[in-house]
Scaffold this active site. Structure first.
Site, PDB file in Angstrom:
ATOM      1  CG  HIS A   1      21.843  28.801  34.872  1.00 28.28           C
ATOM      2  ND1 HIS A   1      22.310  29.403  36.018  1.00 28.28           N
ATOM      3  CD2 HIS A   1      20.936  29.652  34.348  1.00 28.28           C
ATOM      4  CE1 HIS A   1      21.692  30.566  36.192  1.00 28.28           C
ATOM      5  NE2 HIS A   1      20.852  30.735  35.179  1.00 28.28           N
TER       6      HIS A   1
ATOM      7  CD  GLU B   1      18.289  14.938   6.259  1.00 31.22           C
ATOM      8  OE1 GLU B   1      18.370  14.099   7.167  1.00 31.22           O
ATOM      9  OE2 GLU B   1      17.208  15.285   5.744  1.00 31.22           O
TER      10      GLU B   1
ATOM     11  CE  LYS C   1      15.633   6.830   5.973  1.00 29.45           C
ATOM     12  NZ  LYS C   1      14.734   7.405   4.943  1.00 29.45           N
TER      13      LYS C   1
ATOM     14  CD  GLU D   1      13.104   4.838  11.270  1.00 29.72           C
ATOM     15  OE1 GLU D   1      14.304   5.095  11.427  1.00 29.72           O
ATOM     16  OE2 GLU D   1      12.546   4.809  10.136  1.00 29.72           O
TER      17      GLU D   1
ATOM     18  N   GLY E   1      11.824  16.085   2.767  1.00 28.91           N
ATOM     19  CA  GLY E   1      11.259  15.969   4.103  1.00 28.91           C
ATOM     20  C   GLY E   1      11.509  17.172   4.981  1.00 28.91           C
ATOM     21  NE  ARG E   2      17.689  18.868   3.819  1.00 30.40           N
ATOM     22  CZ  ARG E   2      17.854  17.865   2.954  1.00 30.40           C
ATOM     23  NH1 ARG E   2      17.189  16.733   3.131  1.00 30.40           N
ATOM     24  NH2 ARG E   2      18.662  17.982   1.918  1.00 30.40           N
TER      25      ARG E   2
ATOM     26  CE  LYS F   1       9.960  13.052  -1.504  1.00 29.25           C
ATOM     27  NZ  LYS F   1      11.151  13.918  -1.653  1.00 29.25           N
TER      28      LYS F   1
END
Length: 507
Positions: free
Chosen positions: A358, A327, A480, A190, A241-242, A184
């Site tokens: 399981h 978030e 961050k 990263e 972002g999400r 963004k």
């Protein structure tokens, strides 16, 4: 006035002090329960009837919706008004789905068509570089819908751990690979680190102009240009972002499965948006689910919610929802900055059925925690194998909800144990454990769009009912900042453990 200061909230607190209902008894007491709590929208059935809420609970929660002005906040969201007060921003992801506001997607669709037609050379692989919503959303879309796509294979690299990127490199030929870099701000540590390594890999692999093989997707196009990137798809600063997969961030799906698939995704999401915006609360699928979420977390003391996708194509839905829900609503203060005196978002977790049966279902059936569970399944299979595969898959899915609800009585356990008291104790199940089931008729782009829009609206509605801001993420920002400080070698002022770890790691 904030929602928790209202009479409606006080009434719900009083209701929480009463004996919880036995869910099976509610079916007999409420003749319309199944039809009222299993709305169908756009080919998806949302069955909330196995949750431990009666009609009385939902009526009290409807009163809370009025006290919280959920309708007003919904109008602000849809109208592009400020709904993120701590940053003074609107949240415009819903507008991206509306047919009258799809100008941004025109560039996305045109770029996807050019890439598929070979305008950037013979591209057989895409490495999508991003993190958080910039990776989770596109990865979910491609994993769910891309298996039968005829475009380039998509590999997503998010983690700063170089192993993630190395695995993508191992699957690709650099001379046939395109990079999509999503950030963004185009300052994400990263993403930019991974992008540099990917450019080095392209150069080492014989690509004469590595930067010419990059498409940048960002809300800061000038910063992308400063890196020499010419192919840029912008998106609005007001798209978080999400929530960004509806924007140019969704480019990998349009390349892999075709522009028509992306348009259908938007169409399905828009259909669910209209349902959320136009339907009365007690018939409104996202609102009903949000009401149940708020009741269970804030009033009933249920701190977790498990989501199990009974379809391999939706295996990435639980981690996608972890970000969306935690978030957004993992907050401890109201939208005015004052502390909230109750538990907010539940901890979202989950997995894929039948694998999870399981692993974790022992605790769900017999453990001391009895928190809500959500199953997501698809009526039509995504393969051409023997139908027994899908029949067993769905049977297992529905069986879990039925077994959690029914349990096993003392008499049944004694009979099963042939009178052995200790064994009967081990084989007993309390039952009355609530769940919800979401059943899609098929997994197509429009159905997936509707499902994801449902979860977004649900998350927003829950936040509004609790009076918090679902759109900021200051906790992420703190992590961050500290990481950048430590990466720079500045270890002063930290706790003894952190300083010792930095020394032990040689940093």
């Amino acid at each position: 006035m904030l929602p928790h200061q209202s009479q409606a909230w006080a009434a719900l607190n009083a209701l929480a002090r009463t004996e919880p209902p036995r869910i099976l008894d509610l079916y007999a007491a409420e003749q319309q329960r199944l039809s009222a709590l299993a709305p169908e929208v756009g080919g998806i059935r949302f069955d909330l009837s196995k949750l431990p809420l009666s009609a009385t609970h939902f009526e009290a929660l409807e009163a809370l919706a009025e006290a919280a002005d959920l309708a007003g906040w919904r109008t602000k969201l849809a109208g592009g008004e400020v709904v993120n007060p701590s940053e003074g921003r609107a949240a415009t992801h819903m507008a991206l789905r509306a047919p009258e506001h799809r100008g941004e997607q025109a560039a996305l669709l045109e770029t996807a068509a050019r890439i598929r037609a070979g305008a950037l050379g013979p591209i057989h692989h895409i490495i999508h570089i991003g993190i958080g919503g910039s990776a989770l959303g596109p990865q979910l879309l491609v994993d769910a819908l891309g298996a039968r796509g005829d475009g380039p294979e998509v590999h997503v690299a998010a983690n700063i751990d170089g192993t993630a990127l190395a695995r993508a490199f191992a699957a690709c030929n650099p001379v046939e690979t395109l990079l999509i870099a999503v950030s963004k701000t185009f300052t994400t540590q990263e993403t930019l680190t991974n992008l540099k390594s990917a450019l080095d890999w392209l150069a080492a692999g014989g690509v004469a102009d590595p930067v010419g093989r990059v498409v940048a997707v960002t809300a800061a196009p000038d910063k992308a240009r400063a890196h020499g990137i010419g192919e840029i798809l912008p998106f609005a600063e007001s798209v978080g972002g999400r929530y960004s997969l509806w924007s140019a961030v969704g480019l990998p799906l349009a390349i892999r499965a075709g522009p028509q698939a992306f348009e259908a995704l938007l169409d399905g999401a828009h259909r669910m948006d209209r349902h959320f915006l136009e339907t009365p609360w007690l018939s409104n699928a996202p609102a009903l689910a949000a009401m149940a979420d708020v009741w269970l977390a804030a009033f009933a003391g249920k701190p977790t919610r498990a989501i199990f996708a009974y379809d391999e194509r939706l295996r990435l839905l639980p981690p996608y929802l972890q970000q969306l829900e935690m978030e957004s609503n993992g907050k401890s203060v109201a939208r005015d900055g004052t502390p909230l005196p109750f538990d907010t978002a539940a901890i979202s977790w989950g997995g894929t059925g039948t694998d999870a049966q399981h692993a974790v279902f022992q605790l769900l059936h017999q453990g001391t925690h009895a928190d809500p569970i959500e199953f997501v399944a698809v009526r039509e299979p995504g393969h051409d194998l023997d139908p027994i595969h899908h029949r067993l898959l769905l049977a297992n899915c529905f069986a879990q909800g039925a077994a959690l609800l029914k349990g096993r009585t003392r008499a049944e356990a004694l009979a099963e144990a042939k009178g052995d008291e200790a064994l009967a104790n081990a084989k007993g199940f309390p039952g009355n454990r609530g769940s919800a089931t979401i059943l899609l008729d098929k997994l197509t782009p429009d159905r997936l769009g509707a499902l994801l829009s449902f979860y977004e609206a649900r998350t927003f509605a829950a936040g509004a009912l609790m009076g918090l801001n679902s759109f900021d993420q200051w906790g992420v920002e703190l992590g961050k900042q500290v990481a950048n400080q430590l990466a720079s070698g500045d270890t002063g002022g930290f706790d003894p453990s952190t300083e010792a770890l930095m020394r032990a790691a040689g940093l």
